[in-house]
Scaffold this motif. Structure first.
Motif, PDB file in Angstrom:
ATOM      1  N   THR A  60       1.561 -10.401   4.661  1.00 30.74           N
ATOM      2  CA  THR A  60       2.222 -11.617   5.546  1.00 30.74           C
ATOM      3  C   THR A  60       3.275 -10.948   6.380  1.00 30.74           C
ATOM      4  OG1 THR A  60       4.072 -11.693   3.666  1.00 30.74           O
ATOM      5  CG2 THR A  60       2.352 -13.132   3.395  1.00 30.74           C
ATOM      6  N   GLY A  61       3.272  -9.859   6.658  1.00 30.59           N
ATOM      7  CA  GLY A  61       3.954  -9.227   7.674  1.00 30.59           C
ATOM      8  C   GLY A  61       5.604  -8.924   7.459  1.00 30.59           C
ATOM      9  N   GLN A  62       5.818  -9.024   6.254  1.00 28.36           N
ATOM     10  CA  GLN A  62       7.399  -8.851   5.960  1.00 28.36           C
ATOM     11  C   GLN A  62       7.643  -7.410   5.389  1.00 28.36           C
ATOM     12  OE1 GLN A  62       8.863 -11.807   3.027  1.00 28.36           O
ATOM     13  NE2 GLN A  62       6.876 -13.125   3.260  1.00 28.36           N
ATOM     14  N   ARG A  63       6.492  -6.580   5.650  1.00 27.87           N
ATOM     15  CA  ARG A  63       6.860  -5.337   5.509  1.00 27.87           C
ATOM     16  C   ARG A  63       6.276  -4.382   6.835  1.00 27.87           C
ATOM     17  NH1 ARG A  63       6.956  -3.197  -0.802  1.00 27.87           N
ATOM     18  NH2 ARG A  63       8.340  -4.399  -1.280  1.00 27.87           N
ATOM     19  N   ASP A  64       6.783  -3.697   7.653  1.00 32.94           N
ATOM     20  CA  ASP A  64       6.270  -3.185   8.986  1.00 32.94           C
ATOM     21  C   ASP A  64       5.229  -2.017   8.480  1.00 32.94           C
ATOM     22  OD1 ASP A  64       7.989  -4.896  10.355  1.00 32.94           O
ATOM     23  OD2 ASP A  64       9.461  -3.455  10.375  1.00 32.94           O
ATOM     24  N   ALA A  65       4.305  -1.746   9.372  1.00 30.03           N
ATOM     25  CA  ALA A  65       3.641  -0.721   9.145  1.00 30.03           C
ATOM     26  C   ALA A  65       4.240   0.621   9.782  1.00 30.03           C
ATOM     27  CB  ALA A  65       2.585  -0.873  10.075  1.00 30.03           C
ATOM     28  N   ALA A  66       3.617   1.834   9.088  1.00 25.97           N
ATOM     29  CA  ALA A  66       4.415   2.996   9.612  1.00 25.97           C
ATOM     30  C   ALA A  66       4.000   3.241  10.971  1.00 25.97           C
ATOM     31  CB  ALA A  66       3.832   4.044   8.787  1.00 25.97           C
ATOM     32  N   PRO A  67       4.808   3.874  11.908  1.00 22.79           N
ATOM     33  CA  PRO A  67       4.486   4.446  13.064  1.00 22.79           C
ATOM     34  C   PRO A  67       3.407   5.658  13.205  1.00 22.79           C
ATOM     35  CG  PRO A  67       6.719   5.136  12.734  1.00 22.79           C
ATOM     36  CD  PRO A  67       6.209   4.170  11.513  1.00 22.79           C
ATOM     37  N   ARG A  68       2.635   5.699  14.151  1.00 24.44           N
ATOM     38  CA  ARG A  68       1.765   6.470  14.215  1.00 24.44           C
ATOM     39  C   ARG A  68       2.326   8.288  13.929  1.00 24.44           C
ATOM     40  NH1 ARG A  68      -2.500   4.891  19.014  1.00 24.44           N
ATOM     41  NH2 ARG A  68      -3.222   3.122  18.250  1.00 24.44           N
ATOM     42  N   TRP A  69       3.521   8.398  14.486  1.00 18.62           N
ATOM     43  CA  TRP A  69       4.041   9.700  14.368  1.00 18.62           C
ATOM     44  C   TRP A  69       4.325  10.174  13.002  1.00 18.62           C
ATOM     45  CZ3 TRP A  69       8.845  10.445  12.245  1.00 18.62           C
ATOM     46  CH2 TRP A  69       9.391   9.452  12.178  1.00 18.62           C
ATOM     47  N   LEU A  70       4.676   8.852  12.075  1.00 16.52           N
ATOM     48  CA  LEU A  70       4.909   9.282  10.746  1.00 16.52           C
ATOM     49  C   LEU A  70       3.808   9.527  10.189  1.00 16.52           C
ATOM     50  CD1 LEU A  70       7.106   9.405   8.693  1.00 16.52           C
ATOM     51  CD2 LEU A  70       6.478   6.785   8.260  1.00 16.52           C
ATOM     52  N   SER A  71       2.331   9.045  10.355  1.00 16.37           N
ATOM     53  CA  SER A  71       1.401   9.210   9.802  1.00 16.37           C
ATOM     54  C   SER A  71       0.946  10.784  10.223  1.00 16.37           C
ATOM     55  CB  SER A  71       0.157   8.234  10.411  1.00 16.37           C
ATOM     56  OG  SER A  71       0.510   7.082  10.089  1.00 16.37           O
TER      57      SER A  71
END
Length: 322
Positions: free
Chosen positions: A268-279
Motif C-alpha cells: 500500500t506504499g506505506q514503506r518506501d523502496a530502497a534507493p538503487r545505491w543501497l541495493s
C-alpha cells in the motif's frame, strides 16, 4: 596456521554475528538484495568452515606419496605455508572434519530435496483426484478454507480453494495467481530446500534458523512485487487480508505466508523502496562475503615461494622446507 584461525573465525562470524546484523536491517525495502545477502551469508559460513578444515588437512605428508617429484615439491611448499603446531595430528583432524562436514552437508541436501519432491509428488497425485481445472494452470479444490498456494515441480500447480474463490474478487484472484506463479518461476521452493538442508546439517546454529525464517518472508515479498507489477498493489494487499492465516499443506508455498501486515504496508506504499545505491552496496557486500574466505584460504599459496614449482628450483625449494 593463521589462515585456519581466520577461516574458523569467519565461520563463526557468518553463522552468528552477520545473521544478527541482517535481522536488524530493513531488508523488506529491498527483498531481492536481502535474499541474496542471507544466502551468501550461509554459503560463506559453510565455505569458511570447510576451507578451514581443508587448509589444516593440507599438512598430511601422505598425500604426496608416490607422486611425481615436481608435484611433491609443490606439496611441500603448501605444507610449509599451511603448517600448524598440531603437525600430523592437526592435519588428520582437519581431514576428518572436512570429510565429516562434507558428508553431512551432502546427505542433508539430498534428504531435503528428496523429502520435498516426495511431498510434491504425493500432493500432485491427490490433486489429480480431487481438484478440477480452472483458468490456466490453476486448479480448484472443494474446501471452505480460504487459501491459495502453489505446488512446485513439473508441472507446477497453483491451487485455489472454493473458500478463496468465494472471498476474493476477480482482480484479487488474478493477483493471487500471479503471486503464486512468481514463486514457481523463481524456484523459491528450491531456495528454501537448500536452507532447510543447512538447518538439518547444523540444527544448533541459530543463524541458519533465522535465515530460513527471513528468506521465506523475503521471498513472499518478492512474489508480491511480481504480482504488483501486473495487477497493482491494492488487489494483492486486499487478497492477503481476505485470505487470513490458513495454513497450506507441507511443501507448498501459500499466498498468505510470512509477515502479512509488513507485506500489506509495502503493497500500500506505506514503506518506501530502497534507493538503487543501497541495493548496489548490498550486492557488493554479498560479493565480498563470498570472495573473502577464498582469498584467506589461498593466501598461503600466494605467499609461498614460487621456486617450488616447477622443478627447476627443486634443490633450493627442498632445502628451504627442511
Amino acid at each position: 596456521m593463521i589462515s585456519v584461525v581466520v577461516l574458523g573465525a569467519f565461520a563463526v562470524l557468518f553463522a552468528t554475528a552477520v545473521p544478527a546484523l541482517l535481522r536488524r536491517l530493513p531488508l523488506d525495502r529491498a527483498p531481492r538484495v536481502g535474499t541474496v545477502l542471507w544466502q551468501v551469508t550461509l554459503a560463506a559460513a559453510t565455505a569458511s568452515a570447510l576451507l578451514a578444515a581443508l587448509a589444516l588437512a593440507v599438512l598430511l605428508p601422505e598425500l604426496s606419496r608416490d607422486l611425481a617429484e615436481s608435484f611433491r615439491l609443490c606439496l611441500l611448499a603448501l605444507q610449509h605455508a599451511y603448517r600448524s603446531p598440531g603437525g600430523l595430528a592437526g592435519a588428520a583432524l582437519g581431514l576428518a572434519l572436512f570429510v565429516a562436514m562434507s558428508i553431512r552437508l551432502l546427505w542433508s541436501l539430498a534428504h531435503s530435496l528428496h523429502e520435498a519432491r516426495r511431498q510434491r509428488v504425493r500432493h500432485r497425485a491427490l490433486l489429480a483426484l480431487v481438484a478440477r481445472p480452472h483458468v490456466g494452470a490453476t486448479v480448484v479444490v472443494d474446501s471452505p478454507v480460504a487459501i491459495a498456494y502453489c505446488v512446485p515441480g513439473r508441472p507446477g500447480h497453483v491451487v485455489v480453494t472454493e473458500g478463496a474463490l468465494a472471498r476474493l474478487t476477480p482482480d484479487e484472484l488474478d493477483a493471487v495467481v500471479a503471486h503464486e506463479r512468481a514463486h514457481l518461476r523463481g524456484r523459491h521452493a528450491l531456495v528454501l530446500a537448500g536452507i532447510d538442508a543447512l538447518c538439518a546439517a547444523a540444527p544448533r546454529i541459530s543463524g541458519f534458523r533465522d535465515a530460513r525464517q527471513e528468506v521465506g518472508r523475503l521471498l513472499e515479498m518478492l512474489a508480491d512485487d511480481a504480482a504488483r507489477r501486473e495487477h497493482g498493489g491494492l488487489p494483492v494487499a486486499h487478497a492477503l487480508l481476505r485470505l487470513g492465516t490458513a495454513r497450506a499443506p507441507a511443501g507448498a508455498l501459500p499466498a498468505n505466508g510470512g509477515d502479512t501486515m509488513a507485506r500489506v504496508l509495502r503493497l500500500t506504499g506505506q514503506r518506501d523502496a530502497a534507493p538503487r545505491w543501497l541495493s548496489a552496496v548490498g550486492y557488493l557486500a554479498a560479493l565480498s562475503m563470498l570472495v573473502a574466505p577464498v582469498l584467506i584460504a589461498l593466501g598461503p599459496v600466494a605467499a609461498a615461494d614460487r621456486t617450488y614449482c616447477p622443478v627447476e628450483g627443486a634443490s633450493v625449494s627442498a632445502e628451504s622446507t627442511i
